[in-house]
Design a protein around this motif. Structure first.
Motif, PDB file in Angstrom:
ATOM      1  N   ASP A  81      38.025  46.746  56.744  1.00  0.00           N
ATOM      2  CA  ASP A  81      37.580  47.949  56.027  1.00  0.00           C
ATOM      3  C   ASP A  81      38.727  48.890  55.673  1.00  0.00           C
ATOM      4  N   VAL A  85      38.557  49.534  49.421  1.00  0.00           N
ATOM      5  CA  VAL A  85      37.644  50.579  48.980  1.00  0.00           C
ATOM      6  C   VAL A  85      36.545  49.875  48.205  1.00  0.00           C
ATOM      7  N   THR A  87      33.241  50.071  45.958  1.00  0.00           N
ATOM      8  CA  THR A  87      32.418  50.906  45.087  1.00  0.00           C
ATOM      9  C   THR A  87      31.194  50.095  44.671  1.00  0.00           C
TER      10      THR A  87
END
Length: 162
Positions: A81, A85, A87
């Motif tokens: 993680d 990132v 989205t």
């Protein structure tokens, strides 16, 4: 970076850089572990160097119908993680790598205008039409670019067998 990611030995061909490979293909029945191992290999590639990855399938009406979910799940399961990132529409790596998700059918102009794809991951390739292959293959044109294909066997005359 001290991360260990297990890959089933049958999928180590995804890391064979002894020569330039245009296609890396896995086919067979369900339950062979292809999705998880392909995704893990893609994550490793994305972490190793800046890579632009197009994840595609014939029909993708929404991001939920893509590999987005399995990639997100594997990022979390592998403890990655901090490097990514996530989205709603793409996944970005700290080093600039990018995962893009597109369906082939109904996205002709969008697919044709894609630039700089290093790896195209084709999911459920047994459903890819001849027209979609004709559209996709010339789009993946970066020097050294690869097309990773995974599919369950269906009919011997499916365009993917060609």
């Amino acid at each position: 970076m001290d991360v260990k990611i297990n890959i089933i030995p049958a999928f180590r061909f995804l890391f064979d850089n002894s020569k330039s490979w245009r296609y890396r293909v896995c086919y067979g029945g369900r339950g062979k572990g292809a999705s998880w191992n392909f995704v893990r290999a893609l994550l490793i590639r994305a972490l190793e160097k800046k890579t632009r990855i197009l994840c595609t399938r014939e029909i993708q009406n929404s991001i939920k119908e893509s590999t987005h979910r399995i990639i997100c799940d594997q990022i979390t399961a592998l403890g990655l993680d901090r490097f990514f990132v996530i989205t709603q529409n793409n996944i970005l790596c700290a080093n600039g790598s990018e995962f893009i998700f597109e369906g082939l059918y109904r996205n002709v102009n969008k697919i044709k205008s894609l630039e700089g794809i290093d790896i195209c991951d084709v999911e459920e390739a047994e459903c890819i039409s001849e027209e979609s292959w004709q559209l996709l293959l010339p789009t993946i044109r970066n020097a050294g670019s690869e097309i990773w294909i995974r599919f369950n066997t269906r009919y011997a005359d499916d365009p993917t067998y060609d």
